[in-house]
Motif scaffolding. Structure first.
Motif, PDB file in Angstrom:
ATOM      1  N   ARG A   1       0.833  -1.204   0.000  1.00  0.00           N
ATOM      2  CA  ARG A   1       0.000   0.000   0.000  1.00  0.00           C
ATOM      3  C   ARG A   1       0.868   1.255   0.000  1.00  0.00           C
ATOM      4  O   ARG A   1       0.563   2.248  -0.664  1.00  0.00           O
ATOM      5  N   PHE A   2       1.970   1.234   0.750  1.00  0.00           N
ATOM      6  CA  PHE A   2       2.860   2.389   0.821  1.00  0.00           C
ATOM      7  C   PHE A   2       3.518   2.675  -0.525  1.00  0.00           C
ATOM      8  O   PHE A   2       3.696   3.838  -0.911  1.00  0.00           O
ATOM      9  N   ARG A   3       3.854   1.634  -1.257  1.00  0.00           N
ATOM     10  CA  ARG A   3       4.495   1.791  -2.557  1.00  0.00           C
ATOM     11  C   ARG A   3       3.496   2.068  -3.672  1.00  0.00           C
ATOM     12  O   ARG A   3       3.893   2.410  -4.785  1.00  0.00           O
ATOM     13  N   GLY A   4       2.215   1.917  -3.404  1.00  0.00           N
ATOM     14  CA  GLY A   4       1.203   2.157  -4.415  1.00  0.00           C
ATOM     15  C   GLY A   4       1.054   1.032  -5.422  1.00  0.00           C
ATOM     16  O   GLY A   4       0.533   1.262  -6.525  1.00  0.00           O
ATOM     17  N   ASP A   5       1.470  -0.174  -5.057  1.00  0.00           N
ATOM     18  CA  ASP A   5       1.358  -1.323  -5.955  1.00  0.00           C
ATOM     19  C   ASP A   5       0.003  -2.010  -5.788  1.00  0.00           C
ATOM     20  O   ASP A   5      -0.713  -1.801  -4.798  1.00  0.00           O
ATOM     21  N   ASN A   6      -0.323  -2.818  -6.761  1.00  0.00           N
ATOM     22  CA  ASN A   6      -1.546  -3.598  -6.696  1.00  0.00           C
ATOM     23  C   ASN A   6      -1.362  -4.756  -5.712  1.00  0.00           C
ATOM     24  O   ASN A   6      -0.388  -5.501  -5.790  1.00  0.00           O
ATOM     25  N   HIS A   7      -2.289  -4.910  -4.788  1.00  0.00           N
ATOM     26  CA  HIS A   7      -2.163  -5.958  -3.778  1.00  0.00           C
ATOM     27  C   HIS A   7      -2.121  -7.348  -4.395  1.00  0.00           C
ATOM     28  O   HIS A   7      -1.417  -8.232  -3.897  1.00  0.00           O
ATOM     29  N   PHE A   8      -2.847  -7.551  -5.471  1.00  0.00           N
ATOM     30  CA  PHE A   8      -2.927  -8.891  -6.054  1.00  0.00           C
ATOM     31  C   PHE A   8      -1.673  -9.245  -6.851  1.00  0.00           C
ATOM     32  O   PHE A   8      -1.516 -10.394  -7.268  1.00  0.00           O
ATOM     33  N   SER A   9      -0.788  -8.292  -7.045  1.00  0.00           N
ATOM     34  CA  SER A   9       0.454  -8.577  -7.762  1.00  0.00           C
ATOM     35  C   SER A   9       1.454  -9.342  -6.908  1.00  0.00           C
ATOM     36  O   SER A   9       2.397  -9.924  -7.435  1.00  0.00           O
ATOM     37  N   ILE A  10       1.277  -9.338  -5.597  1.00  0.00           N
ATOM     38  CA  ILE A  10       2.210 -10.039  -4.709  1.00  0.00           C
ATOM     39  C   ILE A  10       1.588 -11.302  -4.119  1.00  0.00           C
ATOM     40  O   ILE A  10       2.156 -11.915  -3.219  1.00  0.00           O
ATOM     41  N   ILE A  11       0.422 -11.676  -4.622  1.00  0.00           N
ATOM     42  CA  ILE A  11      -0.233 -12.906  -4.162  1.00  0.00           C
ATOM     43  C   ILE A  11       0.112 -14.034  -5.127  1.00  0.00           C
ATOM     44  O   ILE A  11       0.056 -13.863  -6.342  1.00  0.00           O
ATOM     45  N   ASN A  12       0.461 -15.170  -4.584  1.00  0.00           N
ATOM     46  CA  ASN A  12       0.767 -16.329  -5.423  1.00  0.00           C
ATOM     47  C   ASN A  12      -0.448 -16.704  -6.255  1.00  0.00           C
ATOM     48  O   ASN A  12      -1.588 -16.670  -5.785  1.00  0.00           O
ATOM     49  N   HIS A  13      -0.208 -17.088  -7.518  1.00  0.00           N
ATOM     50  CA  HIS A  13      -1.307 -17.341  -8.447  1.00  0.00           C
ATOM     51  C   HIS A  13      -2.181 -18.517  -8.024  1.00  0.00           C
ATOM     52  O   HIS A  13      -3.334 -18.628  -8.475  1.00  0.00           O
ATOM     53  N   VAL A  14      -1.674 -19.385  -7.169  1.00  0.00           N
ATOM     54  CA  VAL A  14      -2.494 -20.538  -6.762  1.00  0.00           C
ATOM     55  C   VAL A  14      -3.680 -20.117  -5.910  1.00  0.00           C
ATOM     56  O   VAL A  14      -4.640 -20.886  -5.760  1.00  0.00           O
ATOM     57  N   TYR A  15      -3.632 -18.905  -5.347  1.00  0.00           N
ATOM     58  CA  TYR A  15      -4.726 -18.438  -4.506  1.00  0.00           C
ATOM     59  C   TYR A  15      -5.785 -17.679  -5.288  1.00  0.00           C
ATOM     60  O   TYR A  15      -6.808 -17.293  -4.721  1.00  0.00           O
ATOM     61  N   THR A  16      -5.598 -17.412  -6.556  1.00  0.00           N
ATOM     62  CA  THR A  16      -6.533 -16.607  -7.313  1.00  0.00           C
ATOM     63  C   THR A  16      -7.762 -17.433  -7.710  1.00  0.00           C
ATOM     64  O   THR A  16      -7.708 -18.657  -7.813  1.00  0.00           O
ATOM     65  N   THR A  17      -8.861 -16.728  -7.938  1.00  0.00           N
ATOM     66  CA  THR A  17     -10.092 -17.395  -8.361  1.00  0.00           C
ATOM     67  C   THR A  17      -9.937 -18.000  -9.750  1.00  0.00           C
ATOM     68  O   THR A  17     -10.530 -19.046 -10.046  1.00  0.00           O
ATOM     69  N   MET A  18      -9.135 -17.388 -10.604  1.00  0.00           N
ATOM     70  CA  MET A  18      -8.915 -17.937 -11.940  1.00  0.00           C
ATOM     71  C   MET A  18      -8.295 -19.328 -11.871  1.00  0.00           C
ATOM     72  O   MET A  18      -8.729 -20.259 -12.564  1.00  0.00           O
ATOM     73  N   THR A  19      -7.291 -19.483 -11.022  1.00  0.00           N
ATOM     74  CA  THR A  19      -6.680 -20.804 -10.852  1.00  0.00           C
ATOM     75  C   THR A  19      -7.662 -21.776 -10.221  1.00  0.00           C
ATOM     76  O   THR A  19      -7.698 -22.964 -10.568  1.00  0.00           O
TER      77      THR A  19
END
Length: 210
Positions: free
Chosen positions: A110-128
């Motif tokens: 949040r401090f760097r202004g990045d997207n939170h989902f960019s640092i989440i492993n892809h295995v946790y995404t709904t698409m996977t």
């Protein structure tokens, strides 16, 4: 999976399969959140906690930050953690162990202004989550056409007899199972040569009681 399949263990075979199929497929295909329903509340909880952390930037290029958690009324909190943003590690251990960013990592994101989902492993995404069921399924036929059902009807479990003695070993033997003639056999209790488990007590020194 235990929560999704709760109550299916005591059902008949066909009903157990139908319930398992309906609960798992419906949960995946009807998921509208960025993360599956089991992970989404956890992510939101950590994201809320991240907003109360105090952050100090040590090295922006290397992504090193120090986080101090909020001090609570019951004197808990106030802990200091170090986040290596590019290495995806935190001293709390959750990020590298779960591959899901902890609240400290989310605070840095949040401090760097990045997207939170960019640092989440892809295995946790709904698409996977949904891709696991993309191959398609075939409905079960009537139980009268199951060969396994016919076999189970013809089988008489009451006539199954277990023979005496040690069961036959099915493991493939390798070089670890080969005993070399020059190597002395050792006791299975004390692992010393010269005796075995049967005469182990005779090999021990005896002391006369005073």
């Amino acid at each position: 999976m235990n929560n999704a399949l709760q109550g299916a263990r005591q059902l008949p075979f066909r009903a157990c399969i139908d319930l398992t199929f309906n609960r798992t497929i419906d949960a995946a295909m009807n998921c509208n959140t960025p993360l599956p329903s089991r992970m989404w509340p956890l992510f939101r909880k950590r994201d809320t906690s991240a907003q109360s952390h105090t952050l100090t930037e040590f090295n922006y290029n290397e992504g090193v930050y120090r986080l101090v958690t909020k001090l609570l009324v019951n004197e808990n909190g106030g802990n200091t953690h170090t986040v290596s943003y590019y290495q995806h590690t935190c001293t709390c251990g959750k990020w590298q162990m779960e591959r899901l960013p902890c609240s400290h990592a989310l605070a840095v994101c949040r401090f760097r202004g990045d997207n939170h989902f960019s640092i989440i492993n892809h295995v946790y995404t709904t698409m996977t989550y949904k891709q696991q069921y993309n191959d398609g399924f075939s409905p079960l036929s009537h139980a009268d056409y199951w060969l396994e059902a016919n076999w189970s009807i013809q089988a008489d479990n009451s006539k199954c007899v277990v023979g005496r003695g040690r069961r036959r070993e099915n493991r493939f033997r390798n070089e670890m199972d080969v005993h070399h003639p020059t190597e002395p056999r050792k006791c299975g209790l004390c692992h010393q040569p010269g005796h075995n488990t049967r005469n182990f007590s005779n090999s021990q020194p005896r002391f006369n009681a005073m």
